[in-house]
Design an enzyme around this catalytic site. Sequence first.
Site, PDB file in Angstrom:
ATOM      1  N   HIS A 409       5.214 -27.577  47.701  1.00  0.00           N
ATOM      2  CA  HIS A 409       6.028 -27.900  48.118  1.00  0.00           C
ATOM      3  C   HIS A 409       4.043 -28.511  48.895  1.00  0.00           C
ATOM      4  O   HIS A 409       4.101 -29.793  49.125  1.00  0.00           O
ATOM      5  CB  HIS A 409       6.947 -28.265  48.122  1.00  0.00           C
ATOM      6  CG  HIS A 409       7.608 -29.979  47.769  1.00  0.00           C
ATOM      7  ND1 HIS A 409       6.930 -30.520  47.861  1.00  0.00           N
ATOM      8  CD2 HIS A 409       8.690 -29.838  47.749  1.00  0.00           C
ATOM      9  CE1 HIS A 409       7.478 -31.768  47.174  1.00  0.00           C
ATOM     10  NE2 HIS A 409       9.539 -31.340  47.302  1.00  0.00           N
ATOM     11  N   ASP A 413       3.392 -33.633  45.785  1.00  0.00           N
ATOM     12  CA  ASP A 413       4.998 -34.510  46.171  1.00  0.00           C
ATOM     13  C   ASP A 413       6.121 -34.346  44.393  1.00  0.00           C
ATOM     14  O   ASP A 413       5.012 -33.815  43.615  1.00  0.00           O
ATOM     15  CB  ASP A 413       5.470 -35.499  46.255  1.00  0.00           C
ATOM     16  CG  ASP A 413       4.840 -36.620  45.916  1.00  0.00           C
ATOM     17  OD1 ASP A 413       4.095 -36.693  44.972  1.00  0.00           O
ATOM     18  OD2 ASP A 413       4.389 -37.424  46.581  1.00  0.00           O
TER      19      ASP A 413
END
Length: 438
Positions: A409, A413
């Site tokens: 992450h 995104d």
Amino acid sequence: MVREFTLPDLGEGLTGAEVVRWMVEVGEVIAVDQPVVEVETAKAVVEVPCPYGGVVTARFGEVGEERAVGQPLVTVAVAPEPGTEVPQVAAPAETPAERPLVGYGVAEGGKGARRRRVGVVAATAAAPAPGAPAPVPVAAAPAAPAVVAVISPLVRRLAREHGIELAAVTGTGPDGLIMRADVERAIQAGQAPAATAPVVAAAHAGDEVIPLRGLRRTVAEKLTRSHHEIPAATCWVDADATELLAVRAQMNQGDAPKVSLLALLGRICVAALARYPELNASVDLDEQGRAVALRRHSAVHLGFAAQSDRGLVVPVVRDAQQLSTEQLGAELGRLTAAARAGSLTPAELTGGTFTLNNYGVFGVDGSTPIINHPEAAMLGIGRIVAKPWVHNGELTVRHVTQLSFTFDHRVCDGGTSGGFLRFVADCVERPGMLLRQL
């Protein structure tokens, strides 16, 4: 003349190896470059050839013992060259350069390569022969320029496991380097506090204790680091693979080499990474372990999970973006065969930038895999199974698979990861889309 052959620099950041099988006996006559021992590194099982020919006078290391790079493996009595004057006292100023293992790609020159060679030395200090007088200290030579002594990771781990503070240990190696023998002496002297002893589970009668060595230990350490360091997230989608199977059947008609399903999935991954290059990446860290930069790789080195007798391995297809589907399939087949035979080289097991995990071969539908550190993402493929499916507005039976996508992450995104996974699913359902990417 007796020549000592030490465990050579294996390249790829490897600092040691475990003795698996001796291939020569003491007193045996060997030829130049004859394999003398089989060792297991953290990457592969390899035979180590000796650059000297002559009579083996000693072996160092029992089967199952780990030897660090720079520690002796064998000594060989070799005949001097004709006309060579044999000195009374052999005291070479510098150890002769060892020949690297064939196919290992040892780093050439440069400060980094030299520093790595010096830093991995962890040889056990030789004890004096029984009855021999203790060595007499001699006056120190003029101080040389300061050199940073890099302690071997093997020595560091030994000290950590026994609670030894390296700052309190006096090193006996070159430039004060702390060696394995120094740490072992500290352990025997009882310097290790009981509170920092390794934590082990309660023992019970009949328990089987299997040491983590070689590949299994490397996998354990790498997965632990990945789990602790990478903030991973997973998304998944079901995809209709009926058309993909039909296209594969068409491609495999005739006498041409067969194209595997894994090759088609690999081709889809390469096309998806061309559209979403931020996922073909890794994260650069500073000395404190903080993320400081994202590194997008120009080439796709496609790793794929493969099961072998030594456990899970991840061979790497180099520059997959430059290969045709047929070439990609051939390379996948070659690496898979090498994995099963246990003949993969360290170079074939490192340097991946993206991993494809076909766990469907185990009859599994889905998974949330741990990312192969230091990569940024992994695509998982579940088994393809017949299921009721709505196709063109009608309920019918189709061949369906579940795709799972685990990503770092820090790198992207949900929009990027979702877009990547949706593109892969669209190519599985409508493989004709791949023609736009070729």
